[in-house]
Motif scaffolding. Structure first.
Motif, PDB file in Angstrom:
ATOM      1  N   PRO A 189     -22.311   4.025  -5.859  1.00 21.47           N
ATOM      2  CA  PRO A 189     -23.266   3.187  -6.577  1.00 21.47           C
ATOM      3  C   PRO A 189     -23.170   3.285  -8.096  1.00 21.47           C
ATOM      4  O   PRO A 189     -23.204   2.265  -8.782  1.00 21.47           O
ATOM      5  CB  PRO A 189     -24.628   3.689  -6.097  1.00 21.47           C
ATOM      6  CG  PRO A 189     -24.365   4.426  -4.844  1.00 21.47           C
ATOM      7  CD  PRO A 189     -22.956   4.883  -4.862  1.00 21.47           C
ATOM      8  N   THR A 228     -21.192   0.260   1.243  1.00 21.44           N
ATOM      9  CA  THR A 228     -22.407   0.781   1.865  1.00 21.44           C
ATOM     10  C   THR A 228     -23.575  -0.059   1.338  1.00 21.44           C
ATOM     11  O   THR A 228     -23.452  -0.732   0.303  1.00 21.44           O
ATOM     12  CB  THR A 228     -22.658   2.250   1.469  1.00 21.44           C
ATOM     13  OG1 THR A 228     -22.942   2.293   0.063  1.00 21.44           O
ATOM     14  CG2 THR A 228     -21.449   3.130   1.781  1.00 21.44           C
ATOM     15  N   GLU A 230     -26.166   1.045  -0.012  1.00 17.03           N
ATOM     16  CA  GLU A 230     -26.516   1.627  -1.315  1.00 17.03           C
ATOM     17  C   GLU A 230     -25.664   1.030  -2.445  1.00 17.03           C
ATOM     18  O   GLU A 230     -26.177   0.715  -3.532  1.00 17.03           O
ATOM     19  CB  GLU A 230     -26.237   3.141  -1.206  1.00 17.03           C
ATOM     20  CG  GLU A 230     -27.149   4.030  -1.958  1.00 17.03           C
ATOM     21  CD  GLU A 230     -26.631   5.485  -1.878  1.00 17.03           C
ATOM     22  OE1 GLU A 230     -25.745   5.796  -1.054  1.00 17.03           O
ATOM     23  OE2 GLU A 230     -27.128   6.283  -2.681  1.00 17.03           O
ATOM     24  N   GLU A 231     -24.376   0.884  -2.181  1.00 13.55           N
ATOM     25  CA  GLU A 231     -23.478   0.317  -3.201  1.00 13.55           C
ATOM     26  C   GLU A 231     -23.825  -1.150  -3.482  1.00 13.55           C
ATOM     27  O   GLU A 231     -23.867  -1.580  -4.644  1.00 13.55           O
ATOM     28  CB  GLU A 231     -22.018   0.419  -2.732  1.00 13.55           C
ATOM     29  CG  GLU A 231     -21.458   1.836  -2.769  1.00 13.55           C
ATOM     30  CD  GLU A 231     -20.064   1.931  -2.149  1.00 13.55           C
ATOM     31  OE1 GLU A 231     -19.238   2.688  -2.673  1.00 13.55           O
ATOM     32  OE2 GLU A 231     -19.793   1.250  -1.128  1.00 13.55           O
TER      33      GLU A 231
END
Ligand code: ARG
Length: 426
Positions: A189, A228, A230-231
């Protein structure tokens, strides 16, 4: 009548120069108009243009043309807003696929961009999004067009596409000892947030990410999810903080859903949609930019363009499915725009996608809107492009005949005006 402006513009185009918007008042007259917003065509339109913007639009001869002004009379031609494409790669060519792309330097890519910007404008596309270019060559191209140094469409550009190591945006062609890595590669991230910030620092108008593998990369699968959650959220949050839109390349169903849930503004390709993905796009107001023309091109010509057998095999996996997905998304009322991935096929053929959009479920009027006002909404530019409406730029094209009868006439556009300047009048 052949006006002074028209004559000057023709001379300037001949010289290869861009003429900044004329300060004079100019009237444009035609047989019919599809304005990009209304559901019906309008007869006998007259458009008053001031300083490159549309000042007033008359319908059915409601706007009288005073004596002594410059008039472009297009006879019984149909005028439309300049077309828009949400997905092009002006700095690449259709015949530099596979290993051939490795010998194209960044300066050469920038020069490709100059040639391809002109072809795109001459095809009637007056605003396009360039979604992915290494070396920020797209930013230089946009600025050169804006400065009047080279002719081209209005450009919204992303700078380098962002993806993880070995992702669809990376250079996966060479062995390890070459240490080849694309500009947009970042993992995790915070590294991805830094890439977004860097792209913005050097002038990006939007952010492009590749949320799944792709057809033309090496060693990726079209179904594979590449970020992901999150990314994805990190990229979207960072871009939205700075008011930039996020365009996410995604073919596989899971990757599409992840991207929509993370809040991207458009999903590019969107090949493998299921019912839930379509519902998610509707609920989130996500635009889908589905390049359904180039399947035909790649399956017929791909081998000659340098594409690897792996790439052609992956095209077979997504082609038919994508067209079915397109049909279902349109039927469900998802916001589907024209995004063609020009550079897969030769630049300037962007208009060929329109007839495919009609073949796979849109009415001709829907296809025109998908290429104009709906794209303007996606681009965040509804105030100044995408319709023949007072206040917007005078980006206007004209064709012989009625595109509502035969959408394919938009493949050959004889008249192109951008910002009140005529670039083509055949
Ligand atoms: N740039 C895209 C990719 O490499 C092109 C996909 C073309 N094929 C298609 N059916 N849309 O994945």
């Amino acid at each position: 009548m052949r006006s002074k402006n028209l004559f000057l513009a023709t001379v300037f185009v001949f010289l290869g120069l861009n003429l900044s918007a004329s300060a004079d008042t100019l009237y444009l007259k035609a047989g019919r108009m599809i304005d990009g917003l209304s559901d019906r065509a309008i007869d006998n339109p007259v458009v008053r243009i001031e300083d490159g913007r549309i000042a007033e639009v008359g319908r059915n001869n409601s706007l009288a043309i005073p004596g002594g002004v410059d008039v472009i009379d297009l006879g019984n031609r149909t005028i439309l807003p300049g077309l828009m494409d949400a997905h092009v790669h002006l700095t690449s060519n259709h015949d530099d696929k596979g290993y051939r792309g490795l010998i194209v330097s960044l300066p050469r890519a920038a020069i490709n961009g100059v040639a391809n910007a002109r072809k795109t404008l001459m095809a009637g596309f007056t605003t396009v999004r360039n979604v992915g270019a290494d070396g920020f060559s797209d930013i230089a191209l946009r600025d050169a067009i804006n400065d009047g140094d080279v002719p081209g469409p209005r450009l919204l550009v992303s700078g380098p596409t962002i993806c993880g190591t070995g992702g669809h945006c990376d250079n996966n062609f060479l062995p390890k000892e070459y240490n080849a890595q694309a500009d947009g590669v970042a993992n995790g991230p915070w590294a991805m947030r830094a890439k977004v910030r860097e792209n913005i620092k050097y002038g990006a108008d939007l952010i492009k990410i590749t949320a799944t593998g792709g057809v033309f990369s090496k060693g990726t699968t079209v179904g594979g999810r590449h970020f992901t959650m999150e990314e994805l959220i990190a990229v979207v949050e960072e871009a939205h903080l700075r008011d930039l839109k996020v365009a996410a390349h995604a073919h596989g169903t899971e990757g599409i859903k992840y991207a929509i849930r993370a809040g991207v503004d458009s999903v590019e390709h969107a090949s493998m949609l299921d019912g839930e993905a379509i519902q998610l796009a509707k609920d989130h107001g996500t635009f889908l930019s589905m390049d359904i023309y180039n399947t035909e091109y790649t399956l017929a010509e791909g081998e000659k363009t340098g594409a690897l057998p792996e790439n052609i095999e992956k095209e077979r996996q997504v082609g038919t499915v994508q067209r079915e997905s397109f049909r279902r998304a349109v039927e469900a009322g998802v916001k589907v725009v024209l995004g063609s991935d020009a550079a897969i096929y030769p630049h300037g053929d962007n208009g060929k996608q329109l007839s495919r959009m009609v073949r796979f479920g849109m009415t001709p009027m829907q296809a025109v809107k998908a290429a104009t006002s709906l794209n303007a909404e996606l681009f965040g530019r509804a105030q100044d492009v995408g319709a023949i409406e007072a206040g917007r730029y005078a980006d206007i094209i004209a064709v012989d005949g009625d595109p509502l009868d035969d959408i394919s006439i938009l493949e050959t556009v004889p008249f192109v005006m951008k910002g009140g300047v005529v670039y083509k009048n055949e």
